[in-house]
Design a protein around this motif. Sequence first.
Motif, mmCIF file in Angstrom:
data_model
loop_
_atom_site.group_PDB
_atom_site.id
_atom_site.type_symbol
_atom_site.label_atom_id
_atom_site.label_comp_id
_atom_site.label_asym_id
_atom_site.label_seq_id
_atom_site.Cartn_x
_atom_site.Cartn_y
_atom_site.Cartn_z
ATOM 1 N N THR A 70 0.835 -1.199 0.000
ATOM 2 C CA THR A 70 0.000 0.000 0.000
ATOM 3 C C THR A 70 0.869 1.248 0.000
ATOM 4 O O THR A 70 2.053 1.205 0.324
ATOM 5 C CB THR A 70 -0.924 0.058 1.228
ATOM 6 O OG1 THR A 70 -0.124 0.215 2.403
ATOM 7 C CG2 THR A 70 -1.774 -1.188 1.341
ATOM 8 N N GLU A 71 0.250 2.352 -0.370
ATOM 9 C CA GLU A 71 0.933 3.645 -0.345
ATOM 10 C C GLU A 71 -0.054 4.688 0.164
ATOM 11 O O GLU A 71 -1.182 4.781 -0.322
ATOM 12 C CB GLU A 71 1.409 4.017 -1.743
ATOM 13 C CG GLU A 71 2.194 5.295 -1.787
ATOM 14 C CD GLU A 71 2.733 5.589 -3.175
ATOM 15 O OE1 GLU A 71 3.579 6.488 -3.281
ATOM 16 O OE2 GLU A 71 2.307 4.937 -4.152
ATOM 17 N N LYS B 101 -3.524 3.937 -1.477
ATOM 18 C CA LYS B 101 -3.471 3.178 -2.728
ATOM 19 C C LYS B 101 -3.055 1.752 -2.397
ATOM 20 O O LYS B 101 -2.134 1.535 -1.610
ATOM 21 C CB LYS B 101 -2.447 3.782 -3.686
ATOM 22 C CG LYS B 101 -2.743 5.202 -4.098
ATOM 23 C CD LYS B 101 -3.767 5.209 -5.161
ATOM 24 C CE LYS B 101 -3.826 6.571 -5.838
ATOM 25 N NZ LYS B 101 -4.756 6.576 -6.934
ATOM 26 N N SER B 102 -3.735 0.785 -3.015
ATOM 27 C CA SER B 102 -3.438 -0.620 -2.762
ATOM 28 C C SER B 102 -3.828 -1.432 -3.991
ATOM 29 O O SER B 102 -4.491 -0.915 -4.893
ATOM 30 C CB SER B 102 -4.229 -1.107 -1.549
ATOM 31 O OG SER B 102 -5.612 -1.151 -1.841
ATOM 32 N N GLN C 115 -4.940 9.645 0.695
ATOM 33 C CA GLN C 115 -5.415 8.534 -0.125
ATOM 34 C C GLN C 115 -4.569 7.315 0.192
ATOM 35 O O GLN C 115 -3.353 7.416 0.331
ATOM 36 C CB GLN C 115 -5.273 8.831 -1.618
ATOM 37 C CG GLN C 115 -6.348 9.679 -2.193
ATOM 38 C CD GLN C 115 -6.225 9.782 -3.707
ATOM 39 O OE1 GLN C 115 -5.222 9.397 -4.305
ATOM 40 N NE2 GLN C 115 -7.258 10.326 -4.324
ATOM 41 N N SER D 190 -8.928 0.413 -5.974
ATOM 42 C CA SER D 190 -7.553 0.529 -5.485
ATOM 43 C C SER D 190 -7.299 1.776 -4.660
ATOM 44 O O SER D 190 -6.172 1.990 -4.212
ATOM 45 C CB SER D 190 -6.577 0.537 -6.669
ATOM 46 O OG SER D 190 -6.652 -0.684 -7.362
ATOM 47 N N THR D 191 -8.305 2.614 -4.443
ATOM 48 C CA THR D 191 -8.071 3.901 -3.788
ATOM 49 C C THR D 191 -9.125 4.194 -2.729
ATOM 50 O O THR D 191 -10.312 4.274 -3.029
ATOM 51 C CB THR D 191 -8.083 5.052 -4.813
ATOM 52 O OG1 THR D 191 -7.179 4.739 -5.875
ATOM 53 C CG2 THR D 191 -7.673 6.360 -4.172
ATOM 54 N N THR E 276 -3.200 14.174 0.016
ATOM 55 C CA THR E 276 -3.886 14.825 -1.104
ATOM 56 C C THR E 276 -4.324 16.241 -0.756
ATOM 57 O O THR E 276 -4.621 17.023 -1.637
ATOM 58 C CB THR E 276 -5.110 14.008 -1.563
ATOM 59 O OG1 THR E 276 -5.986 13.811 -0.454
ATOM 60 C CG2 THR E 276 -4.678 12.665 -2.116
ATOM 61 N N GLU F 188 -10.129 7.049 0.240
ATOM 62 C CA GLU F 188 -9.893 8.447 0.576
ATOM 63 C C GLU F 188 -10.287 8.697 2.022
ATOM 64 O O GLU F 188 -11.348 8.264 2.469
ATOM 65 C CB GLU F 188 -10.690 9.366 -0.349
ATOM 66 C CG GLU F 188 -10.255 9.236 -1.779
ATOM 67 C CD GLU F 188 -10.973 10.185 -2.717
ATOM 68 O OE1 GLU F 188 -10.291 10.738 -3.590
ATOM 69 O OE2 GLU F 188 -12.196 10.361 -2.574
ATOM 70 N N GLN G 31 -14.480 5.404 -0.890
ATOM 71 C CA GLN G 31 -13.783 4.553 -1.852
ATOM 72 C C GLN G 31 -13.910 5.184 -3.227
ATOM 73 O O GLN G 31 -15.003 5.295 -3.767
ATOM 74 C CB GLN G 31 -14.380 3.151 -1.865
ATOM 75 C CG GLN G 31 -13.646 2.216 -2.795
ATOM 76 C CD GLN G 31 -13.256 0.938 -2.099
ATOM 77 O OE1 GLN G 31 -13.874 0.543 -1.123
ATOM 78 N NE2 GLN G 31 -12.232 0.287 -2.589
ATOM 79 N N ARG G 32 -12.785 5.629 -3.771
ATOM 80 C CA ARG G 32 -12.785 6.245 -5.095
ATOM 81 C C ARG G 32 -12.915 5.188 -6.180
ATOM 82 O O ARG G 32 -13.642 5.337 -7.147
ATOM 83 C CB ARG G 32 -11.516 7.062 -5.292
ATOM 84 C CG ARG G 32 -11.375 7.601 -6.703
ATOM 85 C CD ARG G 32 -10.216 8.497 -6.806
ATOM 86 N NE ARG G 32 -10.657 9.819 -6.393
ATOM 87 C CZ ARG G 32 -9.986 10.919 -6.623
ATOM 88 N NH1 ARG G 32 -8.831 10.862 -7.224
ATOM 89 N NH2 ARG G 32 -10.437 12.063 -6.243
ATOM 90 N N ASP G 33 -12.156 4.105 -6.026
ATOM 91 C CA ASP G 33 -12.181 2.989 -6.968
ATOM 92 C C ASP G 33 -11.637 1.767 -6.219
ATOM 93 O O ASP G 33 -11.276 1.889 -5.055
ATOM 94 C CB ASP G 33 -11.378 3.318 -8.239
ATOM 95 C CG ASP G 33 -9.921 3.638 -7.979
ATOM 96 O OD1 ASP G 33 -9.246 2.850 -7.279
ATOM 97 O OD2 ASP G 33 -9.434 4.663 -8.472
#
Length: 132
Positions: free
Chosen positions: A64-65, A83-84, A81, A123-124, A69, A126, A119-121
């Motif tokens: 993950t990162e 990211k995974s 955010q 993998s993301t 933002t 927020e 959840q933006r998508d």
Amino acid sequence: HFSAMIAFVAAQVYPSEDAFVAAAYRSNVALLDSLAYRILFRLGGPTRLVQQAAARGKLFHRGTELLITEQARAHVGGALQLKSPPWHVPWPLARAYSTAFRAALEIGGCKNVRFDVGQRDPSTLEYRGRWE
């Protein structure tokens, strides 16, 4: 595998997702409410706390990162955010992660801390935080 295990525990052990998130918050407070962390969090302030969380995220959550933002400000808030890989972080765990941010900021002296998770998508995630 850890994420799947946590999702299973959240569903099987706790009467509701909210109960799981409340338990995660209590665990984070217990972990972070030591003299060393209190001093570190108060000296750094919210801006530094958010920066350090982003910088250290990979150390604790492989794959993950955590990205800033919206830069954290002392009496306003900030946004991050996570990211995974797709669907790597189940929703109960995503909510539980926000309790670590909340606990650290409260221990650091911030008041009325609130984090909204979205959840933006696949993998993301927020995290939008507000505090005083």
